[in-house]
Design an enzyme around this catalytic site. Sequence first.
Site, mmCIF file in Angstrom:
data_model
loop_
_atom_site.group_PDB
_atom_site.id
_atom_site.type_symbol
_atom_site.label_atom_id
_atom_site.label_comp_id
_atom_site.label_asym_id
_atom_site.label_seq_id
_atom_site.Cartn_x
_atom_site.Cartn_y
_atom_site.Cartn_z
ATOM 1 C CB ALA A 273 -1.103 0.083 1.305
ATOM 2 N N GLY B 232 -0.144 -5.191 0.314
ATOM 3 C CA GLY B 232 -1.498 -5.193 -0.817
ATOM 4 C C GLY B 232 -0.915 -5.684 -2.204
ATOM 5 C CD GLU C 119 -3.894 -7.778 1.575
ATOM 6 O OE1 GLU C 119 -4.630 -8.103 2.521
ATOM 7 O OE2 GLU C 119 -3.378 -6.547 1.346
ATOM 8 C CD GLU D 246 0.092 -6.325 4.978
ATOM 9 O OE1 GLU D 246 -0.614 -6.338 3.948
ATOM 10 O OE2 GLU D 246 0.684 -7.476 5.383
#
Length: 256
Positions: free
Chosen positions: A64, A107, A110, A130
Site C-alpha cells: 500500500a 497489498g 493481496e 504489515e
Amino acid sequence: MSEVLLEEQHGPVRLLRLNRPAVLNALSSELMETLSQRLTALDQDDSVRVVVLTGNERAFAAGADIQELKDNTAISMLASKQITRWEAIRRFSKPLIAAVSGWALGGGMELVMACDMVIAGDNAQFGQPEIKIGVMPGAGGTQRLTKVVGKARAMELVLTGRTVSAEEAYAMGLVNHVVAREQVVPRALELAQTIADMPPVAVRLAKESVLTALDTPLDIGLLHERRLFSLLFASDDQKEGMSAFLAKRKPHFEGH
C-alpha cells in the site's frame, strides 16, 4: 488511460501494467481506482477474453501507499472506498493472470492472490509484512492466504512478516509457474492466449465454479457445478466444440 496504469492489446488478451516505478508500484488510491474501473470496463468488453496484470522487473507492487495511509483514522478507513475497489477485482468474471517480478508485498501480494493464476519470475519475493508497521493485512491477505497455504503457514507469514522466494511460493501453491524474470510477461501472455482460444462462456462459468469451491461445502458446490455444466448446453460453442471433436477439426469459438 491514466499514466498509473498502462494497457496493451494482444488480440483477445489485455495486458495491464501497474506504473508507479518510483515507489515500486505502491497501491495508491488513484492506482486502485483506475485499476478497478478498467477491469469493470474490460469485463463488459466481449472482445477481451483474458487479462494479464503485471508491474515491472523490480516490483509487481511493494504494498500500500504508506504515505497516503499513515494519517488515517479508524473512521476514515471504514468510510473509504477501499473495499469497493477490491470488490471490483473480486467480481471480475474473466480469467485474470498475475505476472510477477520482484516484490509482491502487503497489498501487492493481496492483489496477486486476487488473481486466478500466477506466473512468477525467479526474482519474485512474496510477503505480508504489515505486522512490522503496526497493522495486519486488510485486503484479503489473512483470508486468501489461509485458504491457499493452510492455517499454520498463513499464521507464520502474517505474524512474522517474512518474505518467501518464488520457489517457496510455488511449493506452497501460491504460484503456478516459476520462470526466468525476462520470461514472466511472455509466459503469462502465452498462458492467457491458450485460455483465450477456449470457449469464452465455458471459461467464465468454469472460473465461477472453481471459485465457488473455495467458499461452499462440497454438496452445494457439486450442485452448482452441475447446473453450470447443464447451462452450457444452451451455447453455440458447445455445439461447435462437440461437432468439431467428432469431425476431427479445430473448433471456432465465438462466445455464444
